[in-house]
Design an enzyme around this catalytic site. Structure first.
Site, short mmCIF file in Angstrom:
data_model
loop_
_atom_site.label_atom_id
_atom_site.label_comp_id
_atom_site.label_asym_id
_atom_site.label_seq_id
_atom_site.Cartn_x
_atom_site.Cartn_y
_atom_site.Cartn_z
N GLU A 52 0.86 -1.22 -0.03
CA GLU A 52 0.11 0.04 0.11
C GLU A 52 0.82 1.30 0.07
OE1 GLU A 52 0.07 -2.62 1.83
OE2 GLU A 52 -1.99 -3.05 2.83
N SER A 168 17.40 -41.20 -13.78
CA SER A 168 16.43 -40.22 -13.83
C SER A 168 16.49 -38.69 -14.44
CB SER A 168 16.01 -40.03 -12.13
OG SER A 168 17.20 -39.21 -11.39
#
Ligand SMILES: NC(=O)c1ccc[n+]([C@@H]2O[C@H](COP(=O)([O-])OP(=O)(O)OC[C@H]3O[C@@H](n4cnc5c(N)ncnc54)[C@H](OP(=O)(O)O)[C@@H]3O)[C@@H](O)[C@H]2O)c1
Length: 367
Positions: A52, A168
């Site tokens: 803000e 992997s």
């Protein structure tokens, strides 16, 4: 532009703070006067101005009479910065549109009341689900003092996290792997089991441009992490915390001398107690953890009920064979006893898909 578009812009602004504001929430704000945007801001850095105040600072014209769109209820306390409610009142803002209330039980709704008492119109709940999603890590941390845990893994369409040889690299494509780096940037901590260190020797860093490295947390009951492992050898540059039940000061000193931090954690069922570890990490301001497995730790983490959401990357490939699955452990006997997931989201990520769900623990029963 419509009301909703201003809030969408505030949400997009909030996301720019990822990786910089923890353990504070991501917040974005837009100031609009006579239908024109006059100021934009977001919480950029922990300890610095809130969204803000940054939006007010950005204004080139007077914000008096403007409408403020803000993703989270403005703060009303003196923390590292003065209360945002004061800035809103002092600058003569006419209306505040809030995405979601502050989940901190001591705060929720208090600022709304204060603003209304000063004659400011307040609307709460615009794009509420999106705004809540922005602060999911903050919500868990501020309400429980424990980190939000996201369990993440990549697998093939037949549920394999490696081939039968253990290879992997790589299961998913480039785009999905880049997304993982972005997620690493967002989280304060990244956690793995010691077997993943022993088998893969990962660096667990964030390889994204201007990315922030999470604290590397290794669950290692008996201090089996090799001293030559990458996470140990680079511990002076990137924090490495080893959670262990070992109390032998000479053994611990070997790691500490290389820059690692040792967290002493009691054992439960022969391994370190994950609930206790979460409490300790929360006390150290670790608000969120990306849990990158492997399967043994993943199962324990679900069983210990520390996992908040599961993020699965699925590659359109099939490996077959006897390779590991992403969650191992004892498992459950019947489909109805499975760990339940809800609120499932699915997005495409290059040639792969990412599915994410929140965990519901009420049905967890072990076989
Ligand atoms: N595809 C993916 O996304 C992905 C991601 C990560 C890993 N992986 C693969 O997973 C494999 C390793 O998985 P893994 O299942 O063998 O081992 P892991 O989950 O990496 O590590 C398990 C070990 O962690 C230690 N640990 C400490 N506290 C624990 C607790 N509370 N609960 C459970 N374990 C705890 C235990 O040893 P101590 O009790 O002795 O300490 C346990 O044996 C590797 O091959 C790696 O490549 C794949």
């Amino acid at each position: 532009m419509e009301d909703i578009q201003f809030m969408q812009l505030a949400i997009a602004l909030a996301k720019k703070g990822k990786g910089h504001v923890n353990p504070n929430p991501l917040v974005g704000a837009v100031l609009v006067k006579d239908g024109t945007i006059i100021g934009k801001g977001y919480h950029e850095q922990y300890g610095q101005l809130h969204a803000e105040r940054n939006a007010l600072k950005d204004c080139k014209v007077s914000p008096e009479g403007a409408v403020l769109y803000v993703t989270l209820e403005p703060c009303n306390h003196h923390g590292k910065t003065p209360p945002c409610t004061e800035a809103i009142i002092e600058n003569g803002i006419a209306k505040v549109v809030i995405g979601t209330l502050d989940p901190n039980p001591q705060m929720a709704g208090k600022s709304v009341k204060i603003l209304q008492e000063h004659g400011i119109e307040v609307v709460v709940g615009m794009l509420e689900e999106e705004c809540k999603d922005l602060i999911r890590v903050f919500r868990k941390y501020i309400t429980t003092g424990r980190p939000y845990v996201l369990m993440k893994y990549a697998m093939t369409m037949d549920g394999k996290i490696a081939t039968y040889t253990g290879a992997s690299k790589w299961i998913t494509g480039e785009k999905a792997r880049a997304c993982v780096q972005e997620t690493r940037n967002e989280f304060s901590g990244i956690m793995v089991g010691v077997n993943t260190v022993l088998k893969d020797d990962p660096s667990l860093t964030c390889r994204m441009e201007n990315g922030r490295n999470p604290i590397r947390i290794i669950c290692d009951t008996h201090l089996r992490t090799p001293l030559h492992a990458q996470v140990v050898q680079t511990a002076k540059e990137v924090p490495t915390w080893i959670a262990t039940a070992v109390t032998d000061t000479t053994k611990k000193a070997q790691y500490e001398n290389l820059g690692c931090r040792i967290l002493e954690v009691p054992q439960k069922d022969g391994h370190i107690d994950l609930q206790v570890l979460m409490r300790l990490l929360g006390e150290e301001n670790v608000d969120g953890i990306l849990l990158e497995g492997g399967g043994t730790l993943n199962w324990s983490a679900l069983r210990a009920e520390i996992v908040d959401a599961v993020q699965t990357y699925i590659a359109p490939k099939i490996f077959g064979g006897t390779a590991q699955s992403p969650v191992e452990g004892a498992g459950v006997a019947l489909p109805d006893e499975g760990i339940r997931l809800e609120n499932t989201r699915c997005i495409s990520c290059g040639e792969d898909y990412r599915i994410e769900s929140d965990v519901v623990y009420t049905c967890l029963q072990e076989s």
